[in-house]
Design an enzyme around this catalytic site. Structure first.
Site, short mmCIF file in Angstrom:
data_model
loop_
_atom_site.label_atom_id
_atom_site.label_comp_id
_atom_site.label_asym_id
_atom_site.label_seq_id
_atom_site.Cartn_x
_atom_site.Cartn_y
_atom_site.Cartn_z
N ARG A 243 0.75 -1.40 -0.06
CA ARG A 243 -0.13 -0.08 -0.21
C ARG A 243 0.92 1.24 -0.03
O ARG A 243 0.46 2.30 -0.78
CB ARG A 243 -0.99 -0.23 1.42
CG ARG A 243 -1.95 1.10 1.36
CD ARG A 243 -2.81 0.88 2.42
NE ARG A 243 -3.43 2.05 2.93
CZ ARG A 243 -4.69 2.51 2.69
NH1 ARG A 243 -5.39 1.77 1.88
NH2 ARG A 243 -5.28 3.60 3.15
N ILE B 247 -7.24 7.90 -0.46
CA ILE B 247 -7.19 6.44 -0.65
C ILE B 247 -8.02 5.91 0.40
O ILE B 247 -7.56 6.45 1.42
CB ILE B 247 -6.01 5.96 -0.79
CG1 ILE B 247 -5.67 4.31 -0.64
CG2 ILE B 247 -4.88 6.46 0.41
CD1 ILE B 247 -4.22 4.05 -0.89
N SER B 248 -8.99 5.11 0.45
CA SER B 248 -9.82 4.69 1.58
C SER B 248 -8.96 3.92 2.48
O SER B 248 -7.78 3.50 2.26
CB SER B 248 -10.72 3.45 1.04
OG SER B 248 -11.48 4.10 -0.03
N GLN B 249 -9.42 4.11 3.95
CA GLN B 249 -8.90 3.40 4.89
C GLN B 249 -8.80 1.77 4.53
O GLN B 249 -9.72 1.17 3.86
CB GLN B 249 -9.94 3.23 6.14
CG GLN B 249 -9.91 2.86 7.19
CD GLN B 249 -11.09 3.15 8.02
OE1 GLN B 249 -12.08 3.46 7.93
NE2 GLN B 249 -11.01 2.59 9.35
N PRO B 250 -7.91 1.23 5.00
CA PRO B 250 -7.35 -0.27 4.66
C PRO B 250 -8.80 -1.18 5.05
O PRO B 250 -9.17 -2.06 3.98
CB PRO B 250 -6.33 -0.92 5.70
CG PRO B 250 -5.57 0.75 5.91
CD PRO B 250 -6.67 1.46 5.70
#
Ligand code: SAH
Length: 233
Positions: free
Chosen positions: A54, A80-83
C-alpha cells in the site's frame, strides 16, 4: 558542535529512508488488527492485502502512514480509502479468480491492485487525469498487466468491456447510476456508497434471474462522484 549537527541528521535519515521491514511489519499489523480482528475472513482478500504494498500508492511523504487506520490524501482533493473499507468492499463482492471487475474511481490505483490479485481482469475508470495517469504508471511498474485504466466519466461505465461479474464504486453518487446496473452480469455483485455528502450507505446490489436485489451494509463517507463539469451526481 559536531555532535549537535550529527544528531538531527541521524533523525532525518530514520524518517526518510523507511526500512522495508518496518513497512512490512506495519502491513502485517494492519492485517491482524484492522482486518482480522474486525471480522474480515476471506482468505483471498487477506492474502491480496498482505501482498500489495500500500505504501507504493500513497504520496512519498506519507508512506510511513500507509498502514494506519484512516484514509490518506492522494492529491486533487481525493483520498485513498482506509484499509478496512477496501477489505470490506472487496470481501462483499465475493470474487472468483475468473471474474472480470469494473472499478469506478481509480484514485491511487491501490484498490485496483488488490482486485487484480484476486481476479482475472480489472477495468478501472478515473475522472481526474493526473490521478489516472499516475495510477496507470505505478500499476505498470508493479507489473499489473491485467488492470486497464481509462480516464473518463465513470458514471457511464465501460460498455465495450461489459458485462462485469462485479462492480466496485469508490466515489459516491446520490443514486445508483443506471448504466452501471445495466453492465452488471447475471449473478453479478456491485458495491457502491450511495447518499448525500455526509451520510452514505454502502449498498450491495446483486442481479439474480434478471432482478436486482439491494442490501444495506455499512454507513460510510466517500468523496462525491462528479461529472466532468464538477456537478455532484
Ligand atoms: N479506489 C481509490 C480511491 C478512490 S477516491 C484508491 O484505491 O485509491 C475516489 C476517486 O473517484 C477520486 O480519485 C475521484 O477523482 C474519482 N471520481 C469522482 N467522480 C468520478 C467519476 N464520475 N468517474 C470516475 N472517477 C470519479
Amino acid at each position: 558542535m559536531v555532535r549537535l549537527l550529527f544528531i538531527p541528521k541521524l533523525l532525518i535519515i530514520t524518517i526518510t529512508a523507511l526500512p522495508a521491514q518496518n513497512l512490512s511489519a506495519a502491513r502485517e499489523r494492519m492485517i491482524q488488527q484492522q482486518l482480522i480482528n474486525r471480522g474480515i475472513r476471506s482468505r483471498a482478500v487477506l492474502d491480496a492485502m498482505r501482498k500489495v504494498e500500500r505504501h507504493r500508492f500513497v504520496p512519498a511523504g506519507l508512506q510511513h502512514e500507509a498502514y494506519n487506520d484512516y484514509p490518506l490524501p492522494i492529491g486533487e482533493g481525493q483520498t485513498i480509502s482506509q484499509p478496512y473499507i477496501v477489505a470490506f468492499m472487496t470481501e462483499a463482492l465475493n470474487l472468483k479468480p475468473t471474474d472480470k471487475v469494473l472499478e469506478i474511481g481509480t484514485g491511487s490505483g491501490y484498490q485496483a491492485a488488490v482486485l487484480a490479485e484476486i481476479c482475472r481482469e480489472v477495468y478501472t475508470i478515473e475522472i481526474a487525469e493526473s490521478l489516472g495517469l499516475r495510477a496507470q504508471q505505478i500499476l505498470k511498474e508493479l507489473g499489473y498487466t491485467r488492470v486497464h485504466v481509462r480516464i473518463a466519466d465513470g458514471y457511464y461505465g465501460w460498455p465495450e468491456a461489459a458485462p462485469f461479474d462485479a462492480i466496485i464504486v469508490t466515489c459516491s453518487p446520490a443514486n445508483v447510476p443506471k448504466p452501471l446496473e445495466e453492465q452488471l452480469a447475471e449473478g453479478g455483485r456491485m458495491i457502491i456508497p450511495v447518499g448525500e455528502d455526509h451520510v452514505q450507505e454502502l449498498v450491495l446490489i446483486t442481479r439474480q434471474n434478471g432482478k436486482l436485489k439491494r442490501q444495506h451494509r455499512l454507513p460510510v463517507r466517500f468523496v462525491p462522484m462528479r461529472s466532468p463539469g464538477g456537478r455532484r451526481y
